[in-house]
Design a protein around this motif. Structure first.
Motif, PDB file in Angstrom:
ATOM      1  N   GLY A  40       0.846  -1.168   0.088  1.00 43.91           N
ATOM      2  CA  GLY A  40      -0.115  -0.091  -0.065  1.00 43.91           C
ATOM      3  C   GLY A  40       0.821   1.272  -0.037  1.00 43.91           C
ATOM      4  O   GLY A  40       1.822   1.377   1.097  1.00 43.91           O
ATOM      5  N   GLY A  41       0.611   2.093  -0.877  1.00 41.08           N
ATOM      6  CA  GLY A  41       1.289   3.385  -0.962  1.00 41.08           C
ATOM      7  C   GLY A  41       2.796   3.040  -1.767  1.00 41.08           C
ATOM      8  O   GLY A  41       3.090   2.121  -2.096  1.00 41.08           O
ATOM      9  N   GLY A  42       3.186   4.533  -2.080  1.00 39.06           N
ATOM     10  CA  GLY A  42       4.508   4.434  -3.156  1.00 39.06           C
ATOM     11  C   GLY A  42       5.643   3.992  -2.356  1.00 39.06           C
ATOM     12  O   GLY A  42       6.419   3.343  -3.288  1.00 39.06           O
ATOM     13  N   VAL A  43       6.147   4.081  -1.132  1.00 39.67           N
ATOM     14  CA  VAL A  43       7.210   3.945  -0.582  1.00 39.67           C
ATOM     15  C   VAL A  43       7.395   2.318  -0.430  1.00 39.67           C
ATOM     16  O   VAL A  43       8.611   1.603  -1.167  1.00 39.67           O
ATOM     17  N   ALA A  44       6.118   1.383  -0.303  1.00 38.03           N
ATOM     18  CA  ALA A  44       6.331   0.083  -0.242  1.00 38.03           C
ATOM     19  C   ALA A  44       6.444  -0.312  -1.775  1.00 38.03           C
ATOM     20  O   ALA A  44       7.381  -1.329  -2.016  1.00 38.03           O
ATOM     21  N   GLU A  45       5.979   0.243  -2.661  1.00 31.84           N
ATOM     22  CA  GLU A  45       5.930  -0.084  -4.066  1.00 31.84           C
ATOM     23  C   GLU A  45       7.549   0.044  -4.415  1.00 31.84           C
ATOM     24  O   GLU A  45       8.126  -0.767  -5.274  1.00 31.84           O
ATOM     25  N   ILE A  46       8.092   1.025  -4.204  1.00 34.95           N
ATOM     26  CA  ILE A  46       9.577   1.434  -4.563  1.00 34.95           C
ATOM     27  C   ILE A  46      10.541   0.552  -3.890  1.00 34.95           C
ATOM     28  O   ILE A  46      11.469  -0.214  -4.797  1.00 34.95           O
ATOM     29  N   LEU A 195       4.786  -6.775 -11.739  1.00 36.80           N
ATOM     30  CA  LEU A 195       3.732  -7.044 -11.921  1.00 36.80           C
ATOM     31  C   LEU A 195       2.656  -5.948 -12.286  1.00 36.80           C
ATOM     32  O   LEU A 195       1.844  -5.888 -13.302  1.00 36.80           O
ATOM     33  N   LYS A 196       2.914  -4.820 -11.742  1.00 35.52           N
ATOM     34  CA  LYS A 196       2.100  -3.309 -11.941  1.00 35.52           C
ATOM     35  C   LYS A 196       2.311  -2.839 -13.350  1.00 35.52           C
ATOM     36  O   LYS A 196       1.329  -2.067 -13.807  1.00 35.52           O
ATOM     37  N   ASN A 197       3.489  -2.921 -13.831  1.00 39.08           N
ATOM     38  CA  ASN A 197       3.865  -2.318 -14.806  1.00 39.08           C
ATOM     39  C   ASN A 197       3.990  -2.953 -16.301  1.00 39.08           C
ATOM     40  O   ASN A 197       4.415  -2.364 -17.141  1.00 39.08           O
ATOM     41  N   SER A 225      -5.902   5.230  -6.052  1.00 42.78           N
ATOM     42  CA  SER A 225      -5.196   5.815  -5.004  1.00 42.78           C
ATOM     43  C   SER A 225      -5.905   5.424  -3.451  1.00 42.78           C
ATOM     44  O   SER A 225      -6.958   5.122  -3.569  1.00 42.78           O
ATOM     45  N   ARG A 226      -5.090   5.510  -2.758  1.00 45.17           N
ATOM     46  CA  ARG A 226      -5.604   4.910  -1.187  1.00 45.17           C
ATOM     47  C   ARG A 226      -6.806   5.998  -0.757  1.00 45.17           C
ATOM     48  O   ARG A 226      -6.774   7.094  -1.437  1.00 45.17           O
ATOM     49  N   PHE A 227      -7.715   5.503   0.028  1.00 45.32           N
ATOM     50  CA  PHE A 227      -8.730   6.406   0.328  1.00 45.32           C
ATOM     51  C   PHE A 227      -8.541   7.373   1.376  1.00 45.32           C
ATOM     52  O   PHE A 227      -8.353   7.103   2.587  1.00 45.32           O
ATOM     53  N   TRP A 230      -6.311  13.665   0.852  1.00 47.33           N
ATOM     54  CA  TRP A 230      -5.415  14.352   0.096  1.00 47.33           C
ATOM     55  C   TRP A 230      -5.788  13.956  -1.221  1.00 47.33           C
ATOM     56  O   TRP A 230      -5.219  14.508  -2.112  1.00 47.33           O
ATOM     57  N   LYS A 231      -6.138  12.643  -1.583  1.00 46.97           N
ATOM     58  CA  LYS A 231      -6.426  12.448  -3.044  1.00 46.97           C
ATOM     59  C   LYS A 231      -7.740  12.673  -3.279  1.00 46.97           C
ATOM     60  O   LYS A 231      -8.144  12.404  -4.534  1.00 46.97           O
ATOM     61  N   ASP A 232      -8.512  13.233  -2.456  1.00 50.41           N
ATOM     62  CA  ASP A 232      -9.935  14.257  -2.983  1.00 50.41           C
ATOM     63  C   ASP A 232     -10.798  13.047  -3.598  1.00 50.41           C
ATOM     64  O   ASP A 232     -11.313  13.559  -4.647  1.00 50.41           O
ATOM     65  N   CYS A 254     -10.308   2.857  -7.236  1.00 47.84           N
ATOM     66  CA  CYS A 254      -9.661   1.922  -6.912  1.00 47.84           C
ATOM     67  C   CYS A 254      -8.527   2.154  -5.877  1.00 47.84           C
ATOM     68  O   CYS A 254      -7.460   2.937  -6.118  1.00 47.84           O
ATOM     69  N   GLY A 255      -8.896   1.647  -4.621  1.00 49.44           N
ATOM     70  CA  GLY A 255      -7.845   2.135  -3.418  1.00 49.44           C
ATOM     71  C   GLY A 255      -7.867   0.984  -2.225  1.00 49.44           C
ATOM     72  O   GLY A 255      -8.725   0.315  -1.845  1.00 49.44           O
ATOM     73  N   ASN A 256      -6.568   0.526  -2.226  1.00 41.86           N
ATOM     74  CA  ASN A 256      -6.161  -0.866  -1.250  1.00 41.86           C
ATOM     75  C   ASN A 256      -6.183   0.028   0.071  1.00 41.86           C
ATOM     76  O   ASN A 256      -6.028   1.302   0.033  1.00 41.86           O
ATOM     77  N   MET A 257      -5.937  -0.672   1.070  1.00 41.99           N
ATOM     78  CA  MET A 257      -5.896  -0.201   2.302  1.00 41.99           C
ATOM     79  C   MET A 257      -4.357  -0.340   2.877  1.00 41.99           C
ATOM     80  O   MET A 257      -4.027  -1.451   3.192  1.00 41.99           O
ATOM     81  N   GLY A 315       3.408  11.241  -6.204  1.00 45.21           N
ATOM     82  CA  GLY A 315       2.229  10.733  -7.199  1.00 45.21           C
ATOM     83  C   GLY A 315       2.778   9.820  -8.279  1.00 45.21           C
ATOM     84  O   GLY A 315       2.687   9.760  -9.508  1.00 45.21           O
ATOM     85  N   LEU A 316       2.933   8.292  -7.709  1.00 46.62           N
ATOM     86  CA  LEU A 316       3.519   7.506  -8.477  1.00 46.62           C
ATOM     87  C   LEU A 316       2.417   6.883  -9.555  1.00 46.62           C
ATOM     88  O   LEU A 316       2.976   6.549 -10.733  1.00 46.62           O
ATOM     89  N   THR A 317       1.140   6.967  -9.120  1.00 48.75           N
ATOM     90  CA  THR A 317       0.115   6.550 -10.052  1.00 48.75           C
ATOM     91  C   THR A 317       0.126   7.092 -11.678  1.00 48.75           C
ATOM     92  O   THR A 317      -0.206   6.659 -12.525  1.00 48.75           O
ATOM     93  N   VAL A 318       0.525   8.455 -11.389  1.00 44.76           N
ATOM     94  CA  VAL A 318       0.608   9.217 -12.619  1.00 44.76           C
ATOM     95  C   VAL A 318       1.522   8.864 -13.353  1.00 44.76           C
ATOM     96  O   VAL A 318       1.610   8.295 -14.704  1.00 44.76           O
ATOM     97  N   THR A 319       2.975   8.511 -13.026  1.00 49.61           N
ATOM     98  CA  THR A 319       3.869   7.848 -13.763  1.00 49.61           C
ATOM     99  C   THR A 319       3.517   6.552 -14.440  1.00 49.61           C
ATOM    100  O   THR A 319       3.746   6.001 -15.375  1.00 49.61           O
ATOM    101  N   GLU A 320       2.847   5.648 -13.310  1.00 49.61           N
ATOM    102  CA  GLU A 320       2.562   4.251 -13.744  1.00 49.61           C
ATOM    103  C   GLU A 320       1.529   4.481 -15.140  1.00 49.61           C
ATOM    104  O   GLU A 320       1.745   3.676 -16.159  1.00 49.61           O
ATOM    105  N   ALA A 321       0.470   5.493 -15.195  1.00 52.88           N
ATOM    106  CA  ALA A 321      -0.272   5.347 -16.087  1.00 52.88           C
ATOM    107  C   ALA A 321       0.302   5.827 -17.659  1.00 52.88           C
ATOM    108  O   ALA A 321       0.078   5.700 -18.640  1.00 52.88           O
TER     109      ALA A 321
END
Ligand code: UDP
Length: 407
Positions: A40-46, A195-197, A225-227, A230-232, A254-257, A315-321
């Motif tokens: 969950g979140g960008g740090v774990a992702e990286i 797997l994500k990209n 984005s997480r719920f 700040w992600k509005d 789509c937002g995991n916890m 905002g990793l989701t931006v780069t991913e898309a």
């Protein structure tokens, strides 16, 4: 196992060669990363890409998770919010819980013995440095927007940061003049082979959409984005309503916890109430499953990705898309304008400009040719700037510098 050689075909030989060269003085050097969640979140992702690749090029890289409890994560989420501009009621009990969790973890987590460099990510494990005999460089890597921190909290956290040898932030605007510690900027990145990209074909995308019951009968707008306020997500729904007045379409949120984000459930429930009618008709879908491959497919199956953040460290989701050549309409806040050049490889709007968001989305939905043009530019931007190989180079430079190696 992740292998650097697999990235040759994506980034070319020159970068791969440079990474091997810079890794040479670091063979066998023991690096440890510490953060507070594995998913969950960008740090774990990286970290899930960075730690294995560091090992593959000859370092001994380890990754530990601070074992916090619900009390800790409730407080550190408040800290996170206050660093991004909220006010904080900073009580003694909050301080106590925060410090105690770090002290307890330090009692059994071996971070300092036999380590050459310790890299601590974000505020949750920041105080760990107090509880070890410091025998090596310690680096604090902050992934959040530090431009408007609550002054009392900042003063408190500075007491720990000041003991570090280096602070790394994601944006030049997040460096702090009142922090007498060396500071540097490192951009977050994505792993194009995770797997994500990774590339998946249309048949696989369709299969995944079917598996998660996402119909393909109308254009899809998605925010991943997480719920989190700040992600509005509520703002996204308002924008969607404006778009739907002009083009029939579906919104997927789509937002995991994340385990270190206790506010997720509460915000999810508010969103559910606010969009009850659209959810009932199937025009708004809320997805909370934790699945990288689903995120991959959704980013490809969507006609537009929206990222309507009010604050955004990067905002990793931006780069991913962008990597998947799907047009992104995103807020011009935090790290997002570092990624998108408005009108060239994506679109930017002010987070309070709902009509601006809607207009850009409508334009994309009505002009399929735009998708190709913008998508192509977006993918090249990511290839040049935001892939894991870039981050490896940045970290190798930093670690070599900290250990006094000249490369
Ligand atoms: N993410 C995910 N599933 C979700 C929501 C988010 O895998 O349901 C991932 C997303 O793909 C991205 C990361 O979590 O890799 C979010 O990073 P970002 O920098 O966008 O925001 P953060 O959560 O770190 O504030």
């Amino acid at each position: 196992m992740k292998k650097l050689s697999a990235y040759r075909r994506i980034v070319g030989d020159a970068i791969i060669g440079e990474i091997y060269h810079k890794a040479k003085p670091l063979y066998g050097r023991r690096i440890i990363h510490v953060n507070s969640t594995a998913i969950g979140g960008g740090v774990a992702e990286i970290l899930s890409s960075l730690a294995p690749l560091m090992n593959n090029i000859g370092l001994e890289a380890d990754w530990r998770i601070l074992h916090g409890n619900a009390d800790l994560f409730e407080i550190t989420k408040k800290f996170h919010n206050a660093l991004q501009g909220d006010t904080l009621h900073f009580s003694e009990i909050k301080k106590r819980v925060y410090l105690q969790a770090n002290e307890d973890f330090a009692a059994y987590a071996s971070l300092s013995n036999n380590r050459d460099v310790v890299i601590v990510h974000d505020p949750q494990p920041l105080p760990l440095i107090e509880y070890y005999k410091k025998r090596q460089p310690w680096i604090w890597r902050c992934h959040i927007d530090l431009s408007h921190p609550d002054p009392v909290l900042w003063e408190f956290l500075k007491g720990f940061i000041i003991r570090y040898d280096l602070a790394i932030v994601s944006h030049e605007n997040y460096t702090k003049k009142d922090l007498p510690v060396r500071q540097t900027v490192v951009r977050p990145i994505i792993d194009p082979l995770s797997l994500k990209n990774m590339d998946i074909n249309q048949r696989q995308i369709d299969g995944l959409m079917e598996k998660y019951h996402i119909p393909a009968d109308k254009p899809i707008i998605t925010q991943i984005s997480r719920f989190d306020k700040w992600k509005d997500p509520l703002g996204v729904i308002e924008v969607f309503k404006l778009v739907r007045e002009k083009v029939d379409c579906r919104l997927v949120l789509c937002g995991n916890m994340a385990t270190d984000d206790p506010e997720g459930v509460e915000i999810f429930n508010t969103v559910k109430q606010n969009a009850a009618e659209e959810i009932a008709s199937g025009d708004v879908m809320l997805i909370t499953v934790e699945s990288n491959i689903l995120v991959n497919a959704l980013q490809r199956a969507s006609n537009v990705i929206i990222q309507k953040s009010i604050r955004e460290g990067f905002g990793l989701t931006v780069t991913e898309a962008m990597w998947k050549q799907t047009p992104v309409v995103a807020s011009n806040v935090g790290g997002i304008p570092l990624q998108i050049t408005d009108g060239v490889d994506g679109y930017l709007a002010s987070p309070d400009d709902y009509a601006g968001f809607a207009d850009r989305i409508i334009e994309i939905l009505k002009n399929p040719a735009l998708k190709e043009e913008v998508g192509k530019a977006a993918k090249e931007k990511v290839r040049e700037n935001f892939l894991i190989t870039r981050l490896l180079l940045d970290y190798l430079d930093i670690i070599n510098y900290e250990l006094g190696n000249v490369v």
